[in-house]
Design a protein around this motif. Structure first.
Motif, PDB file in Angstrom:
ATOM      1  N   SER A 260      -0.903 -10.017   1.585  1.00 10.23           N
ATOM      2  CA  SER A 260      -1.578  -9.690   0.322  1.00 10.23           C
ATOM      3  C   SER A 260      -3.011  -9.239   0.575  1.00 10.23           C
ATOM      4  O   SER A 260      -3.525  -8.363  -0.129  1.00 10.23           O
ATOM      5  N   GLN A 261      -3.652  -9.799   1.583  1.00  8.11           N
ATOM      6  CA  GLN A 261      -5.014  -9.378   1.900  1.00  8.11           C
ATOM      7  C   GLN A 261      -5.054  -7.914   2.329  1.00  8.11           C
ATOM      8  O   GLN A 261      -5.901  -7.137   1.869  1.00  8.11           O
ATOM      9  N   LEU A 262      -4.137  -7.519   3.196  1.00  7.37           N
ATOM     10  CA  LEU A 262      -4.070  -6.122   3.622  1.00  7.37           C
ATOM     11  C   LEU A 262      -3.811  -5.211   2.419  1.00  7.37           C
ATOM     12  O   LEU A 262      -4.414  -4.142   2.294  1.00  7.37           O
ATOM     13  N   ALA A 263      -2.911  -5.639   1.540  1.00  5.61           N
ATOM     14  CA  ALA A 263      -2.583  -4.821   0.370  1.00  5.61           C
ATOM     15  C   ALA A 263      -3.795  -4.644  -0.539  1.00  5.61           C
ATOM     16  O   ALA A 263      -4.098  -3.526  -0.992  1.00  5.61           O
ATOM     17  N   PHE A 264      -4.500  -5.726  -0.816  1.00  8.83           N
ATOM     18  CA  PHE A 264      -5.679  -5.631  -1.685  1.00  8.83           C
ATOM     19  C   PHE A 264      -6.777  -4.779  -1.053  1.00  8.83           C
ATOM     20  O   PHE A 264      -7.467  -4.022  -1.747  1.00  8.83           O
ATOM     21  N   MET A 265      -6.952  -4.889   0.254  1.00 10.10           N
ATOM     22  CA  MET A 265      -7.968  -4.077   0.919  1.00 10.10           C
ATOM     23  C   MET A 265      -7.640  -2.590   0.809  1.00 10.10           C
ATOM     24  O   MET A 265      -8.499  -1.770   0.470  1.00 10.10           O
ATOM     25  N   MET A 266      -6.389  -2.228   1.071  1.00 10.23           N
ATOM     26  CA  MET A 266      -6.014  -0.814   1.015  1.00 10.23           C
ATOM     27  C   MET A 266      -6.129  -0.268  -0.399  1.00 10.23           C
ATOM     28  O   MET A 266      -6.639   0.849  -0.615  1.00 10.23           O
ATOM     29  N   ILE A 267      -5.678  -1.035  -1.376  1.00 14.57           N
ATOM     30  CA  ILE A 267      -5.706  -0.519  -2.745  1.00 14.57           C
ATOM     31  C   ILE A 267      -7.133  -0.396  -3.258  1.00 14.57           C
ATOM     32  O   ILE A 267      -7.464   0.529  -4.013  1.00 14.57           O
ATOM     33  N   GLU A 268      -8.018  -1.277  -2.837  1.00 14.77           N
ATOM     34  CA  GLU A 268      -9.424  -1.162  -3.239  1.00 14.77           C
ATOM     35  C   GLU A 268     -10.091   0.042  -2.583  1.00 14.77           C
ATOM     36  O   GLU A 268     -10.824   0.794  -3.243  1.00 14.77           O
ATOM     37  N   TYR A 269      -9.826   0.268  -1.301  1.00 19.61           N
ATOM     38  CA  TYR A 269     -10.427   1.428  -0.634  1.00 19.61           C
ATOM     39  C   TYR A 269      -9.912   2.734  -1.237  1.00 19.61           C
ATOM     40  O   TYR A 269     -10.670   3.698  -1.407  1.00 19.61           O
ATOM     41  N   ILE A 270      -8.635   2.764  -1.558  1.00 23.17           N
ATOM     42  CA  ILE A 270      -8.059   3.961  -2.183  1.00 23.17           C
ATOM     43  C   ILE A 270      -8.658   4.162  -3.571  1.00 23.17           C
ATOM     44  O   ILE A 270      -8.973   5.292  -3.969  1.00 23.17           O
ATOM     45  N   ARG A 271      -8.830   3.073  -4.318  1.00 19.54           N
ATOM     46  CA  ARG A 271      -9.433   3.175  -5.652  1.00 19.54           C
ATOM     47  C   ARG A 271     -10.829   3.800  -5.565  1.00 19.54           C
ATOM     48  O   ARG A 271     -11.169   4.710  -6.331  1.00 19.54           O
ATOM     49  N   ARG A 272     -11.639   3.328  -4.636  1.00 25.80           N
ATOM     50  CA  ARG A 272     -12.999   3.853  -4.498  1.00 25.80           C
ATOM     51  C   ARG A 272     -12.983   5.350  -4.199  1.00 25.80           C
ATOM     52  O   ARG A 272     -13.735   6.125  -4.799  1.00 25.80           O
ATOM     53  N   GLU A 273     -12.129   5.762  -3.288  1.00 18.29           N
ATOM     54  CA  GLU A 273     -12.064   7.165  -2.891  1.00 18.29           C
ATOM     55  C   GLU A 273     -11.583   8.038  -4.052  1.00 18.29           C
ATOM     56  O   GLU A 273     -12.152   9.104  -4.322  1.00 18.29           O
ATOM     57  N   ALA A 274     -10.535   7.594  -4.734  1.00 16.08           N
ATOM     58  CA  ALA A 274      -9.997   8.380  -5.841  1.00 16.08           C
ATOM     59  C   ALA A 274     -11.025   8.547  -6.952  1.00 16.08           C
ATOM     60  O   ALA A 274     -11.162   9.631  -7.535  1.00 16.08           O
ATOM     61  N   ALA A 275     -11.756   7.475  -7.246  1.00 17.96           N
ATOM     62  CA  ALA A 275     -12.719   7.516  -8.349  1.00 17.96           C
ATOM     63  C   ALA A 275     -13.953   8.334  -8.013  1.00 17.96           C
ATOM     64  O   ALA A 275     -14.466   9.074  -8.863  1.00 17.96           O
ATOM     65  N   THR A 276     -14.430   8.231  -6.783  1.00 17.23           N
ATOM     66  CA  THR A 276     -15.703   8.868  -6.441  1.00 17.23           C
ATOM     67  C   THR A 276     -15.558  10.281  -5.899  1.00 17.23           C
ATOM     68  O   THR A 276     -16.453  11.110  -6.070  1.00 17.23           O
ATOM     69  N   GLN A 277     -14.438  10.576  -5.248  1.00 23.02           N
ATOM     70  CA  GLN A 277     -14.293  11.867  -4.583  1.00 23.02           C
ATOM     71  C   GLN A 277     -13.291  12.806  -5.262  1.00 23.02           C
ATOM     72  O   GLN A 277     -13.313  14.006  -5.011  1.00 23.02           O
ATOM     73  N   HIS A 278     -12.420  12.281  -6.103  1.00 27.42           N
ATOM     74  CA  HIS A 278     -11.342  13.116  -6.635  1.00 27.42           C
ATOM     75  C   HIS A 278     -11.159  12.999  -8.144  1.00 27.42           C
ATOM     76  O   HIS A 278     -10.096  13.340  -8.659  1.00 27.42           O
ATOM     77  N   ALA A 279     -12.153  12.494  -8.849  1.00 29.07           N
ATOM     78  CA  ALA A 279     -12.137  12.427 -10.312  1.00 29.07           C
ATOM     79  C   ALA A 279     -11.033  11.532 -10.851  1.00 29.07           C
ATOM     80  O   ALA A 279     -10.601  11.688 -12.001  1.00 29.07           O
ATOM     81  N   GLY A 280     -10.558  10.581 -10.052  1.00 28.19           N
ATOM     82  CA  GLY A 280      -9.469   9.713 -10.479  1.00 28.19           C
ATOM     83  C   GLY A 280      -9.885   8.782 -11.609  1.00 28.19           C
ATOM     84  O   GLY A 280     -10.952   8.166 -11.558  1.00 28.19           O
ATOM     85  N   VAL A 281      -9.046   8.698 -12.636  1.00 31.20           N
ATOM     86  CA  VAL A 281      -9.274   7.822 -13.775  1.00 31.20           C
ATOM     87  C   VAL A 281      -8.136   6.813 -13.925  1.00 31.20           C
ATOM     88  O   VAL A 281      -8.349   5.660 -14.270  1.00 31.20           O
ATOM     89  N   ARG A 282      -6.923   7.278 -13.636  1.00 36.60           N
ATOM     90  CA  ARG A 282      -5.738   6.467 -13.874  1.00 36.60           C
ATOM     91  C   ARG A 282      -4.838   6.522 -12.638  1.00 36.60           C
ATOM     92  O   ARG A 282      -4.799   7.532 -11.938  1.00 36.60           O
ATOM     93  N   ALA A 283      -4.134   5.418 -12.395  1.00 38.39           N
ATOM     94  CA  ALA A 283      -3.176   5.384 -11.289  1.00 38.39           C
ATOM     95  C   ALA A 283      -1.879   4.759 -11.770  1.00 38.39           C
ATOM     96  O   ALA A 283      -1.849   4.014 -12.756  1.00 38.39           O
ATOM     97  N   GLU A 284      -0.816   5.090 -11.069  1.00 38.22           N
ATOM     98  CA  GLU A 284       0.486   4.496 -11.349  1.00 38.22           C
ATOM     99  C   GLU A 284       1.048   3.970 -10.043  1.00 38.22           C
ATOM    100  O   GLU A 284       1.053   4.682  -9.032  1.00 38.22           O
ATOM    101  N   ILE A 285       1.516   2.741 -10.073  1.00 40.35           N
ATOM    102  CA  ILE A 285       2.061   2.082  -8.892  1.00 40.35           C
ATOM    103  C   ILE A 285       3.561   1.930  -9.087  1.00 40.35           C
ATOM    104  O   ILE A 285       4.022   1.383 -10.083  1.00 40.35           O
ATOM    105  N   GLY A 286       4.321   2.395  -8.127  1.00 40.31           N
ATOM    106  CA  GLY A 286       5.756   2.217  -8.258  1.00 40.31           C
ATOM    107  C   GLY A 286       6.517   3.425  -7.743  1.00 40.31           C
ATOM    108  O   GLY A 286       5.917   4.419  -7.356  1.00 40.31           O
ATOM    109  N   TRP A 287       7.876   3.212  -7.708  1.00 35.15           N
ATOM    110  CA  TRP A 287       8.530   2.121  -8.404  1.00 35.15           C
ATOM    111  C   TRP A 287       8.503   0.794  -7.627  1.00 35.15           C
ATOM    112  O   TRP A 287       8.396   0.787  -6.399  1.00 35.15           O
ATOM    113  N   VAL A 288       8.646  -0.319  -8.411  1.00 38.69           N
ATOM    114  CA  VAL A 288       8.643  -1.673  -7.863  1.00 38.69           C
ATOM    115  C   VAL A 288       9.901  -2.378  -8.357  1.00 38.69           C
ATOM    116  O   VAL A 288      10.187  -2.384  -9.562  1.00 38.69           O
ATOM    117  N   LEU A 289      10.657  -2.960  -7.446  1.00 38.78           N
ATOM    118  CA  LEU A 289      11.833  -3.738  -7.837  1.00 38.78           C
ATOM    119  C   LEU A 289      11.424  -4.913  -8.711  1.00 38.78           C
ATOM    120  O   LEU A 289      10.413  -5.576  -8.451  1.00 38.78           O
TER     121      LEU A 289
END
Length: 392
Positions: free
Chosen positions: A335-364
């Protein structure tokens, strides 16, 4: 063999697709039947031809596929694929697939009578091939568009997710199909705002660990990086319901197809003690562009798309895949690895690519680890797909 059924609107004829004309009619059917749905995104016609053509799509190397068209009064009124995957047949039955598992998919129908006739013809074909039960719809594999949309018809799907007529749920269930598994996508609207404090603390703790390194995917050696991610995926998902492994040919094919959408800063690999241990991918939502193309790149849309792909700026991002190697699953490290990756991706999407919304999935539905992560970052279920089962 053709199969005919009566209906109040006339006789329905179900016949196998044969030749280029039928294949074009099979593809065109979806565009016509979904033309009035504002949330259906027309796929590129060239991609559909590639999907269905042996020699172009490596899925056909280990699967057998038969396409069927429904006609009434000479007019195409529906379609369906019937298929089985040799790799899926070799999986343990307790994981959903296994011996005797056939599938149908790519389903479209004008009305319930047509739907019933198409599904019955697909079932007949699967029986002829020795299949004993059906998991459907799967179009064509679990790695493409599995499941029937039953919740979330009021907004368009992100890339590589299906969108179905809301009536199909009742039509399929009326043919004796019961839910085998639910698949969810999670909507995350606060990409710019960040995550709750508990997530920040978990990320900070990981950053202090000398064992952990989270890095961006290096596109200068993209083939190698893609192979790392798929090898982790094959290991991480190997005990998941519905899992079918990627072949070496499919690894190369998938990497080539997805490279244009891969941004270094929104795709991460995590290493533990110097070894790849996890990955997470996030792609800009190309559907925002494709929805206006009508399935065609020529004469001018190819230039528009190529220009956009040079530096995609997208409000929407989709996280389609992540995985943690099996030896770390069910540990705090996963879970630590997952949270680290998703936070780093969030920062990049928001600051460098105009990201506002994300969708995760599909998830069983019963993937407790991913459901817990989705809950922890305050995302919510926005789409539900169902894979149905029926004994033949």
């Amino acid at each position: 063999m053709n199969k005919k059924a009566g209906s109040v609107a006339g006789e329905i004829d179900i016949a196998p697709v044969s030749g280029k004309g039928d294949l074009n009619a099979f593809i065109d059917c979806a565009y016509r039947l979904n033309a009035n749905d504002p949330n259906w995104v027309p796929p590129l016609r060239a991609d559909m031809v590639e999907l269905l053509t042996p020699g172009k799509n490596p899925f056909h190397q280990h699967a057998r596929v038969q396409l069927f068209l429904a006609r009434r009064g000479g007019k195409v009124v529906g379609r369906i694929s019937a298929h089985y995957d040799e790799l899926a047949l070799a999986q343990p039955p307790e994981q959903g697939m296994g011996p005797g598992t056939g599938n149908w998919g790519l389903f479209e129908a004008e009305d319930e009578a047509i739907a019933a006739s198409l599904i019955a013809r697909a079932e007949d074909w699967l029986r002829e091939q020795g299949m004993t039960h059906v998991l459907a719809p799967i179009s064509l594999s679990m790695w493409e568009e599995p499941g029937l949309l039953v919740k979330g018809h009021d907004h368009q799907p992100m890339l590589l997710m299906g969108h179905d007529n809301a009536a199909y749920e009742g039509w399929v269930e009326a043919q004796g199909y019961v839910t085998a598994k639910k698949l969810y996508t999670y909507d995350l609207h606060h990409v710019k705002e960040g995550f709750p404090p508990i997530v920040d603390r978990i990320v900070a703790s990981g950053e202090r660990s000398k064992r952990i390194k989270v890095r961006k995917v290096d596109k200068s050696r993209f083939d190698e990086e893609a192979a790392i991610c798929i090898d982790i995926l094959n290991d991480a998902w190997s005990r998941n319901w519905g899992f079918v492994p990627f072949t070496e040919t499919e690894k190369a094919y998938g990497a080539k197809k997805l490279k244009p959408l891969t941004l270094e800063g929104t795709n991460m690999i995590a290493e533990v003690d110097g070894e790849p241990a996890a990955f997470m991918l996030a792609w800009p939502d190309i559907n925002l562009k494709l929805r206006n193309y009508g399935g065609k790149l020529f004469p001018f849309n190819w230039a528009k798309l190529l220009w956009w792909l040079r530096n995609p700026r997208s409000e929407n991002f989709r996280v389609p895949l992540m995985g943690v190697v099996s030896k770390y699953q069910n540990t705090r490290l996963a879970s630590q690895l997952a949270f680290m990756m998703i936070e780093y991706i969030r920062r990049e999407a928001a600051t460098q690519h105009a990201g506002v919304r994300a969708e995760i999935g599909w998830v069983l539905e019963d993937n407790q680890g991913m459901v817990a992560i989705a809950d922890a970052i305050n995302s919510r279920i926005n789409r539900e797909y169902r894979i149905y089962r029926k004994e033949l």
